[in-house]
Design a protein around this motif. Structure first.
Motif, short mmCIF file in Angstrom:
data_model
loop_
_atom_site.label_atom_id
_atom_site.label_comp_id
_atom_site.label_asym_id
_atom_site.label_seq_id
_atom_site.Cartn_x
_atom_site.Cartn_y
_atom_site.Cartn_z
N SER A 64 0.83 -1.21 0.00
CA SER A 64 0.00 0.00 0.00
C SER A 64 0.85 1.25 0.00
O SER A 64 0.52 2.25 -0.63
CB SER A 64 -0.94 -0.01 1.22
N LEU A 76 0.88 4.16 -2.88
CA LEU A 76 0.65 5.57 -2.59
C LEU A 76 1.75 6.44 -3.17
O LEU A 76 1.50 7.51 -3.73
CB LEU A 76 0.56 5.79 -1.08
N PRO A 120 -4.24 5.52 3.29
CA PRO A 120 -3.62 4.21 3.14
C PRO A 120 -4.48 3.08 3.69
O PRO A 120 -5.27 3.27 4.62
CB PRO A 120 -2.32 4.35 3.95
N SER A 121 -4.30 1.89 3.15
CA SER A 121 -5.08 0.73 3.57
C SER A 121 -4.70 0.26 4.97
O SER A 121 -5.41 -0.56 5.56
CB SER A 121 -4.89 -0.41 2.58
N ASN A 169 -6.08 3.87 -0.87
CA ASN A 169 -5.06 4.10 -1.90
C ASN A 169 -5.62 4.68 -3.19
O ASN A 169 -4.87 4.88 -4.15
CB ASN A 169 -4.29 2.80 -2.22
N ASN A 210 -2.02 13.41 1.92
CA ASN A 210 -2.11 12.03 2.36
C ASN A 210 -2.75 11.99 3.75
O ASN A 210 -2.15 12.46 4.72
CB ASN A 210 -0.71 11.41 2.41
N ASP A 214 -2.90 10.22 6.34
CA ASP A 214 -2.22 9.07 6.95
C ASP A 214 -2.29 9.07 8.47
O ASP A 214 -1.71 8.19 9.12
CB ASP A 214 -0.77 9.00 6.49
#
Length: 581
Positions: A6, A10, A39-40, A87, A171, A173
């Motif tokens: 992942s 990305l 993200p996964s 993603n 992102n 995240d």
């Protein structure tokens, strides 16, 4: 072939994004090139929710904590997102609604910080046949910027030049962590039950809870049963106003801008400790005190009444939760022995449950209540006014104020407050004040969401919705309409308190309600209405202390008031002595 990780995926996506062009402005149309992904490692499944883009001048606090009603707000834009896969890049909509500036092309030039947050929704298949997507409270009190499980990006510095934003990739995240459940102590216990009524309505398990404060001597008096003091309001945490140790001597002093008081955090701790000493002292009444936990997918509490969009919270609290608490902690368990109090939302709820359930509650003390007469829905008369945002004349329109300080200085208009909520959520899903009033008072629309009392963009009031509100939730009107039917059950029970400089103009509705109560006959209401001179929101009837102190003393004020007047509502032969040890 080996599947890429992942993180690698990305990086590939973001490298491609950095090669794309910046914002393009053509005449009046702005094309915003802002790409986002998550993200996964945080979620493997696709998500639904609200994507919020925030732009601030500074990062003393993150932009997600700077979106306010007043002039010190940062900028926000919001858009709905469905089926967003991990993603997978999401293009931010250049037509997304913004507050306080409603479009990208009008943003001023300068250096800023940008941050994105994703407010996650869940799918509910309700018993009324509607399937709705809403953000369930996760212990944080329905706060989009603090909700566990929400995703957000690290603030990134940008430059805006003549309405043009740079090419951006954000992102998401970061993931907000879960909130720990509170632990029981000698005095404070925590209750959580599965509500049959609410679970049937929402099509999944739904829970009610409460923080329970036990009286001194509860364990050593096993045969005593107690009155139940029910405090309504916003309480994601437990009895924070109850502290068994003195204030922390190393506590760094903090200034309260609202009250213009230095060291207000120390004052709060001292008041909490003083309440513990009062509660356990020899002269304070012995009662069970509870704070109800009833968050909904719309707000951090339900407003304690049944409603079309939220379900039978009034019945669930009154007939499921409260009897459960009384059975477990030795409550008397009769209507006269339950009294309700609270401020703001809690003030409205205290009066509402007394009005809606006349014999199930023995007295209410409602401080600075949310509008209890919709002729003064803050500064709007929803029956006579045509527009909520403007006072309209032939030659000009004047914006309606939304918030003031104790001197009357206005720092937000009603339009500002509603536009901020539009950024945070469509279809009444912002988790904020004006949306929860609609979720509580309105019928549902064809999709199953609350009908708007007014158009959120224009302010035009819907008179059919207003009529529905009047018959079902205008508490002053209901008192007048039903006095002949329930007056005997309401007499001696209704007590209202409000500062005459309430920040949200809530005193205006109290004036109207007082007029109705003062005209009651056969029986006369025989309660109390009181006002604090230049007192702000959350004043509770304490004339001996200024607002920043009185708002911390709800338990001390109202428990004593009830005990002093309980003989007026208790039936003949009721036990008024054993719990006064």
């Amino acid at each position: 072939m080996k599947k890429p990780s992942s993180v690698a995926a990305l990086l590939t996506v973001f490298f491609a994004l950095f090669t794309t062009s910046c914002i393009v402005v053509t005449n009046d149309k702005a094309t915003v090139n802002i790409q986002l992904a998550y993200p996964s490692e945080h979620y493997e499944e696709a998500l639904d929710g609200r994507l919020i883009l925030l732009i601030s001048e500074g990062i003393e606090t993150e932009p997600r904590f700077q979106l306010r009603d007043d002039a010190k707000t940062c900028q926000g834009f919001g858009m709905d997102v469905l089926n967003w896969k991990p993603n997978e890049t999401q293009q931010f909509n250049c037509d997304a609604f913004g507050y306080p500036i409603d479009n990208f092309q009008d943003l001023p030039s300068g250096d800023y910080y940008v941050q994105a947050l994703f407010h996650k929704y869940e799918t509910f298949e309700r018993a009324d046949g509607h399937i709705v997507k809403l953000p369930m409270d996760r212990g944080e009190g329905q706060q989009w910027n603090r909700a566990p499980g929400n995703l957000y990006s690290t603030p990134q510095k940008i430059t805006i030049n003549n309405g043009e934003l740079p090419n951006l990739t954000l992102n998401l995240d970061q993931k907000i962590p879960p909130i720990a459940e509170p632990e029981d102590t000698k005095y404070i216990k925590h209750i959580k039950i599965n509500s049959k009524l609410l679970s049937e309505f929402w099509g999944r398990d739904m829970y009610l809870g409460a923080h329970v404060l036990l009286p001194e001597g509860w364990e050593s008096h096993p045969d005593v049963k107690y009155p139940l003091a029910i405090m309504h309001g916003h309480f994601p945490s437990d009895f924070g106003g109850f502290r068994t140790t003195p204030p922390d001597p190393d506590l760094k002093s903090e200034y309260s801008e609202r009250f213009n008081v230095d060291g207000y955090n120390r004052i709060v701790q001292q008041e909490a400790y003083d309440f513990y000493k009062t509660w356990t002292g020899p002269d304070f009444p012995r009662v069970l005190a509870i704070k109800i936990q009833h968050p909904t997918p719309y707000y951090d509490d339900s407003y304690a009444v049944n409603s079309a969009a939220q379900g039978p919270y009034g019945d669930a609290i009154t007939y499921e939760l409260i009897p459960h608490i009384e059975a477990e902690f030795r409550g008397i368990g009769e209507g006269w022995s339950r009294f309700v109090y609270g401020g703001s939302t809690g003030g409205w709820e205290a009066l509402a449950v007394q009005v809606k359930y006349p014999t199930e509650y023995g007295m209410c003390f409602a401080a600075c209540p949310d509008p209890i007469d919709f002729r003064a829905y803050c500064l709007v008369n929803i029956y006579d006014d045509d527009n909520a945002y403007y006072q309209e004349g032939t030659f000009r329109k004047t914006l309606v104020a939304g918030h003031r300080d104790y001197l009357g200085n206005v720092d937000a208009t009603l339009k500002d407050m509603n536009y901020r909520e539009l950024v945070l959520g469509s279809k009444g899903r912002s988790g904020q004040q004006w949306d929860i009033w609609e979720a509580t008072y309105s019928p549902v629309d064809d999709e199953g969401y609350p009908k708007r009392i007014w158009d959120r963009l224009t302010g035009e009031i819907d008179k059919e919705v207003a009529a529905y509100w009047k018959e079902n939730y205008d508490l002053a009107y209901i008192l007048k309409r039903d006095w002949a039917k329930h007056g005997e059950d309401w007499k001696n029970k209704i007590h209202l308190y409000c500062g005459d400089m309430d920040n949200y103009y809530l005193n205006n509705a109290v004036y109207l309600a007082e007029e109705i109560l003062s005209e009651t006959t056969a029986p006369y209401y025989n309660g109390e209405v009181d006002y604090g001179d230049r007192a702000e929101h959350c004043w509770n009837g304490d004339h001996d202390n200024v607002n920043h102190i009185s708002r911390l003393r709800y338990h001390q004020m109202f428990i004593k008031k009830y005990v002093d007047r309980v003989q007026n509502v208790a039936p003949s032969g009721a036990d008024l002595t054993s719990w006064r040890y």
